[in-house]
Design an enzyme around this catalytic site. Sequence first.
Site, mmCIF file in Angstrom:
data_model
loop_
_atom_site.group_PDB
_atom_site.id
_atom_site.type_symbol
_atom_site.label_atom_id
_atom_site.label_comp_id
_atom_site.label_asym_id
_atom_site.label_seq_id
_atom_site.Cartn_x
_atom_site.Cartn_y
_atom_site.Cartn_z
ATOM 1 N N ASP A 125 -57.173 15.886 2.788
ATOM 2 C CA ASP A 125 -57.830 14.839 2.005
ATOM 3 C C ASP A 125 -58.210 15.422 0.646
ATOM 4 O OD1 ASP A 125 -59.063 12.579 1.142
ATOM 5 O OD2 ASP A 125 -60.644 12.553 2.660
ATOM 6 N N ASP A 170 -53.311 10.185 -1.836
ATOM 7 C CA ASP A 170 -54.091 11.423 -1.884
ATOM 8 C C ASP A 170 -54.507 11.961 -0.517
ATOM 9 O OD1 ASP A 170 -55.873 9.422 -1.284
ATOM 10 O OD2 ASP A 170 -57.476 10.194 -2.558
ATOM 11 N N GLU A 171 -53.873 11.512 0.564
ATOM 12 C CA GLU A 171 -54.192 12.082 1.866
ATOM 13 C C GLU A 171 -53.013 11.943 2.817
ATOM 14 O OE1 GLU A 171 -56.972 9.987 4.462
ATOM 15 O OE2 GLU A 171 -57.029 8.341 3.008
#
Length: 414
Positions: free
Chosen positions: A12, A108-109
Amino acid sequence: MPGKGRIIFHIDMNSFYASVEMAYDPALRGKPVAVAGNVKERKGIVVTCSYEARAHGVKTTMPVWEAKRNCPDLIVLPPNFDRYRSSSRAMFSILREYTDLVEPVSIDEGYMDMTDTPYSRNAYETAKEIQSRLQKELLLPSSIGIAPNKFLAKMASDMKKPLGITILRKREVPDILWPLPVGEMHGVGKKTAEKLNGLSIDTIGDLAAADEHSLKRLLGINGPRLKNKANGIHHAPVDPERIYEFKSVGNSSTLSHDSADEDELLAVFRKLSASVSDRLQRKEVMASKLFIMIRYADWKTITRSITLKNPIDQKNEIYNEAEHLFFKHWNKNPIRLLGITGTDLVEKEQAYKQLDLFSFTEDAKDEPIQQMMEKLNEKYGSKLIRKGAKVKKDESKTSGTSFNKDFFQDEKKS
């Protein structure tokens, strides 16, 4: 980590948009930075902010004017999505050096299955190496959760931010997760938490011990699933292709006779809207795009679609969009079949991810942001609007995708 069972990482990225801006411009490092839509407008909204800004009371979804009141030195930047796409591709490229089993969740993860890799014996050291490489090579901070399944890995990555690495073993669930409020559990939104509280289920431990039949009556099929997760049980595999799935929910009806009667045709749309709404709600998903199908008496068939500003699942919302499309494209000739299909589905508890910078900055033009936020919280049961999909309300004759989906579709082709 134990020798048996799976080893799953959840990566994350911390304050991703703001971190990318600081990586691009070193002069921003260590300063309070926020990325916001409509930066010059009073109704601009903070989408993400640096930890330095958070220390001064700046929060995601906060109006820019309030953020600047809390932090007069706040540096507010407009979004640069080309920059974010480039950094995300570089991030996932590093992850795939360790395993092919990488499942992107958003820009983004993502999850990594490290079970059958040479790194499985030294999971913690590998996580440190990945985190260090992301920091040194891309100048981007991250938090990593390590666990035997995706749910626990996600919970673990949230425990230490920024730059945290957390191992969460199944045997630790009673001590670490069960005391937490049920609303802090991944997959439990505000509305679901309120329903559970109504059954005196206040903690994750209460959920783990709850009666399965009562949960099913309350939440449908999701009830037993949440109970399993609360007990640390989650069998979903890390699937690299999952981000590309575009499922749909639809229904059609052949009329008993060819008809050009408006009232009769709209009555069919009302029934179809109710049917599609029921199925969406049973599956606990919402549609980000809506198609209608019109088949004329001569069997000529057309489909038209609208990409929605916000995901929907209510029959009245579905009907209103279908009616709009119908009257815009119907040529007044007799019809033998009508259909409605919802696509670009998102899980209901995750639908707030769609209601991000792209949509709520547009909504803010039409109504005060506080009123809008209250409506979103009441409707979607989420107190946090996070990064997600770019959703423009445009009509199209071809299928469309969200910002995240566009990004990953492009990545798949490259």
